[in-house]
Design an enzyme around this catalytic site. Structure first.
Site, PDB file in Angstrom:
ATOM      1  N   SER A 156      21.978 -38.225  69.108  1.00  0.00           N
ATOM      2  CA  SER A 156      22.364 -38.963  67.908  1.00  0.00           C
ATOM      3  C   SER A 156      23.891 -39.112  67.856  1.00  0.00           C
ATOM      4  O   SER A 156      24.500 -39.620  68.795  1.00  0.00           O
ATOM      5  CB  SER A 156      21.812 -38.258  66.664  1.00  0.00           C
ATOM      6  OG  SER A 156      21.976 -39.027  65.505  1.00  0.00           O
ATOM      7  N   ARG A 231      20.679 -36.416  51.475  1.00  0.00           N
ATOM      8  CA  ARG A 231      19.835 -35.816  52.507  1.00  0.00           C
ATOM      9  C   ARG A 231      18.429 -36.398  52.494  1.00  0.00           C
ATOM     10  O   ARG A 231      17.820 -36.613  53.550  1.00  0.00           O
ATOM     11  CB  ARG A 231      19.779 -34.311  52.307  1.00  0.00           C
ATOM     12  CG  ARG A 231      19.011 -33.559  53.402  1.00  0.00           C
ATOM     13  CD  ARG A 231      19.631 -33.809  54.756  1.00  0.00           C
ATOM     14  NE  ARG A 231      19.058 -32.915  55.762  1.00  0.00           N
ATOM     15  CZ  ARG A 231      19.345 -32.966  57.058  1.00  0.00           C
ATOM     16  NH1 ARG A 231      20.198 -33.875  57.489  1.00  0.00           N
ATOM     17  NH2 ARG A 231      18.795 -32.135  57.910  1.00  0.00           N
ATOM     18  N   ASP A 326      11.647 -43.926  67.448  1.00  0.00           N
ATOM     19  CA  ASP A 326      12.952 -43.785  66.789  1.00  0.00           C
ATOM     20  C   ASP A 326      13.396 -45.167  66.304  1.00  0.00           C
ATOM     21  O   ASP A 326      13.860 -45.987  67.074  1.00  0.00           O
ATOM     22  CB  ASP A 326      13.966 -43.210  67.773  1.00  0.00           C
ATOM     23  CG  ASP A 326      15.337 -42.978  67.144  1.00  0.00           C
ATOM     24  OD1 ASP A 326      15.539 -43.341  65.965  1.00  0.00           O
ATOM     25  OD2 ASP A 326      16.213 -42.432  67.844  1.00  0.00           O
ATOM     26  N   HIS A 359      13.352 -40.293  65.088  1.00  0.00           N
ATOM     27  CA  HIS A 359      14.698 -39.945  65.535  1.00  0.00           C
ATOM     28  C   HIS A 359      14.848 -38.454  65.806  1.00  0.00           C
ATOM     29  O   HIS A 359      15.575 -38.047  66.716  1.00  0.00           O
ATOM     30  CB  HIS A 359      15.718 -40.398  64.492  1.00  0.00           C
ATOM     31  CG  HIS A 359      17.141 -40.196  64.908  1.00  0.00           C
ATOM     32  ND1 HIS A 359      17.680 -40.790  66.019  1.00  0.00           N
ATOM     33  CD2 HIS A 359      18.139 -39.450  64.358  1.00  0.00           C
ATOM     34  CE1 HIS A 359      18.944 -40.439  66.155  1.00  0.00           C
ATOM     35  NE2 HIS A 359      19.248 -39.622  65.158  1.00  0.00           N
ATOM     36  N   ASP A 360      14.165 -37.624  65.044  1.00  0.00           N
ATOM     37  CA  ASP A 360      14.269 -36.172  65.212  1.00  0.00           C
ATOM     38  C   ASP A 360      13.654 -35.666  66.510  1.00  0.00           C
ATOM     39  O   ASP A 360      13.734 -34.468  66.796  1.00  0.00           O
ATOM     40  CB  ASP A 360      13.615 -35.454  64.026  1.00  0.00           C
ATOM     41  CG  ASP A 360      14.600 -35.173  62.904  1.00  0.00           C
ATOM     42  OD1 ASP A 360      15.805 -35.453  63.083  1.00  0.00           O
ATOM     43  OD2 ASP A 360      14.168 -34.672  61.849  1.00  0.00           O
TER      44      ASP A 360
END
Length: 382
Positions: A156, A231, A326, A359-360
């Protein structure tokens, strides 16, 4: 995959740099400190060092544990990747994790004392860029006596730093490992960052960024609601729709409608939990300057948008990886990097991993991802 183990108990280190650093914005810091950790041993030739660059909410604590009982909550954020027998094998590599300049986990940042006033920098801390982080990391490299990194790796935002290392210091990096990253943010990504920043900036407890000494007791306040919302917005973009459906679906806590705005769906509970936890451990000013650095990153900016021209400076070999689900930094963005590097005659390995986690994925234990990365790392000559 080989038998793997943890690096075990670790301790953070810190180094102070007395010389001023001039930033891309034109501002400067009179001196600064960086928090870092190391795992494994530097060989006699100093040819086995690997720098790990962290993502938005990461830190220098990459692997191992702070608690003697190895409690999960003190585990390094990439502990599944770094250690004996893991892809970044610490029996072979000397691994360095660093907390970025401007961070809130030990490096000089907005919460640090401003030498000019003796009070926290707060809103006076200058905005930073990925180039600034890399320049600060180069000083750490000098301090450690590392002339050339065997590899610089990151996922990232960390991948942006790995890429920038190969452009700013092409003679000091032999391998650039860029995972789940992008050569520049899309308008949609900038938009998500702006929504997150506005959540913080509009929090009454933000006080224009100078919240460290506010409150009736003078002990400071936290723009907690803004951080929570920031967040929550960010976390939505880190997950794929399929993963959300699998983990939460439309399941409710009490299996009936409450007809109110309290937590009813499991996904609401999850997001609030993540937001609350984040607000307790992260600094709002650091969040602001980090997301702005993300927005600013664009190696092709000075080359009329031509990524191929921008990458002419690079000399390293590359491993680039993306994940099919992602949607924040989609695979086509990684393929842009690959195409531009290949156009310049560089050696590039590319893996597009079919992983449902969004994405994680770069943080997780996907076997295809780890096998591909392990194979590349084992091919690095030391």
């Amino acid at each position: 995959m080989k038998h793997s183990a943890s690096v075990g108990l670790v301790a953070p280190q810190s180094v102070n740099f007395a010389d001023a650093i001039t930033l891309k914005s034109g501002a400067s810091l009179p001196g600064f400190s960086l928090a870092f950790e190391t795992y494994g041993e530097l060989n006699a030739a100093k040819s086995n060092a690997v720098l790990v660059c962290h993502a938005l909410s990461g830190s220098h604590h990459v692997a191992g544990f702070y608690d003697p009982e190895h409690k999960r909550e003190t585990r390094g954020w990439w502990d599944n990747l770094v250690g004996p027998g893991k892809p970044l094998d610490t029996r072979r590599f000397f691994v360095v994790g660093v907390n970025n300049l401007g961070g809130c986990h030990g490096s000089t940042g907005p919460v640090s004392p401003n030498p000019a006033t003796g009070r926290p920098y707060g809103a006076d801390f200058p905005l930073l860029t990925v180039e600034d982080w890399v320049a600060a990391q180069a000083r750490l490299s000098d301090f450690l006596g590392i002339d050339t990194w065997a590899a610089v790796i990151g996922g990232s935002l960390g991948g942006m730093q790995a890429l920038e290392w190969t452009l700013t210091y092409p003679e000091r990096v032999r391998h650039g490992i860029v995972i789940a990253s992008t050569p520049r943010l899309s308008a949609q990504n900038i938009a998500f960052n702006e929504v997150a920043r506005q959540a913080i900036l509009s929090d009454p407890e933000f006080h224009g960024g100078n919240y460290y000494e506010q409150g009736s007791d003078g002990q400071g306040v936290i723009p907690r609601n803004g951080l929570r919302l920031a967040r929550m917005v960010g976390h939505i973009t880190y997950l794929s729709d399929d993963q959300m459906a699998e983990k939460f679906g439309r399941r409710t806590k009490n299996h009936k409608r409450g007809f109110n705005y309290e937590v009813e769906f499991e996904i609401e509970s999850y997001l609030r939990y993540q937001g609350d936890k984040f607000a307790e451990i992260f600094d709002a000013n650091t969040y602001l300057l980090t997301t702005r650095a993300l927005d600013y990153f664009d190696p092709a900016l000075d080359y009329d948008g031509d990524l191929q021209q921008a990458f002419r400076r690079a000399k390293a070999d590359f491993f680039v990886a993306s994940f099919t689900t992602d949607w924040r930094f989609a695979p086509e963005k990684s393929r842009e990097i690959v195409y531009a590097l290949l156009h310049n005659g560089l050696n590039v390995s590319y893996a597009e991993i079919d992983c449902p986690a969004g994405h994680d994925s770069f943080l997780l234990d996907d076997p295809h991802y780890h096998t591909a990365l392990d194979a590349y790392l084992q091919g690095i000559k030391l």
